[in-house]
Scaffold this motif. Structure first.
Motif, short mmCIF file in Angstrom:
data_model
loop_
_atom_site.label_atom_id
_atom_site.label_comp_id
_atom_site.label_asym_id
_atom_site.label_seq_id
_atom_site.Cartn_x
_atom_site.Cartn_y
_atom_site.Cartn_z
N SER A 144 31.40 35.17 67.04
CA SER A 144 31.11 36.28 67.95
C SER A 144 32.37 37.08 68.24
O SER A 144 33.49 36.56 68.24
N ARG A 185 28.14 29.99 64.56
CA ARG A 185 28.04 31.35 65.11
C ARG A 185 29.43 31.87 65.35
O ARG A 185 30.27 31.20 65.98
N ILE A 214 27.95 39.68 66.08
CA ILE A 214 27.57 38.27 66.08
C ILE A 214 27.02 37.90 64.72
O ILE A 214 26.18 38.63 64.17
#
Length: 114
Positions: free
Chosen positions: A98, A96, A102
């Motif tokens: 961010s 992930r 995102i």
């Protein structure tokens, strides 16, 4: 269009090691943190490790001392070195990114046999 491409998952015996990689393709800006999450069958997706662009890290208690997260900002790539793997580490691992937005990777399966 931004895509996160993960690699490095697989099957390993308990006590073994794996290294996951996640690279971003496409134009990506304003990222301030990269992380790895995992989701085992029937469970929620949980944070494993996170690293900011300045290098600050945090880890789930269950992986401290065994896993190491690192990143290459210039390559928009994040890594997860996993040592002393346990059967309870078995899960799908997701990266992930961010920041302004995102982004999630597609997931890579890690299976640890006892």
């Amino acid at each position: 269009q931004v895509q996160l491409v993960e690699s490095g998952g697989g099957l390993v015996q308990a006590g073994g090691s794996l290294r996951l990689s996640c690279a971003a393709s496409g134009s990506i800006f304003g990222i301030n943190a990269m992380g790895w999450y995992r989701q085992a069958p029937g469970k929620q997706r949980d944070l494993v490790a996170r690293i900011t662009v300045s290098g600050s890290t945090n880890y789930a208690d269950s992986v401290k001392g065994r896993f190491t997260i690192s990143r290459d900002n210039a390559k928009n790539t994040v890594y997860l070195q996993m040592n002393s793997l346990k059967p309870e580490d078995t899960a799908v691992y997701y990266c992930r990114f961010s920041g302004r937005n995102i982004y999630w990777g597609q997931g890579t399966q890690v299976t640890v046999s006892s």
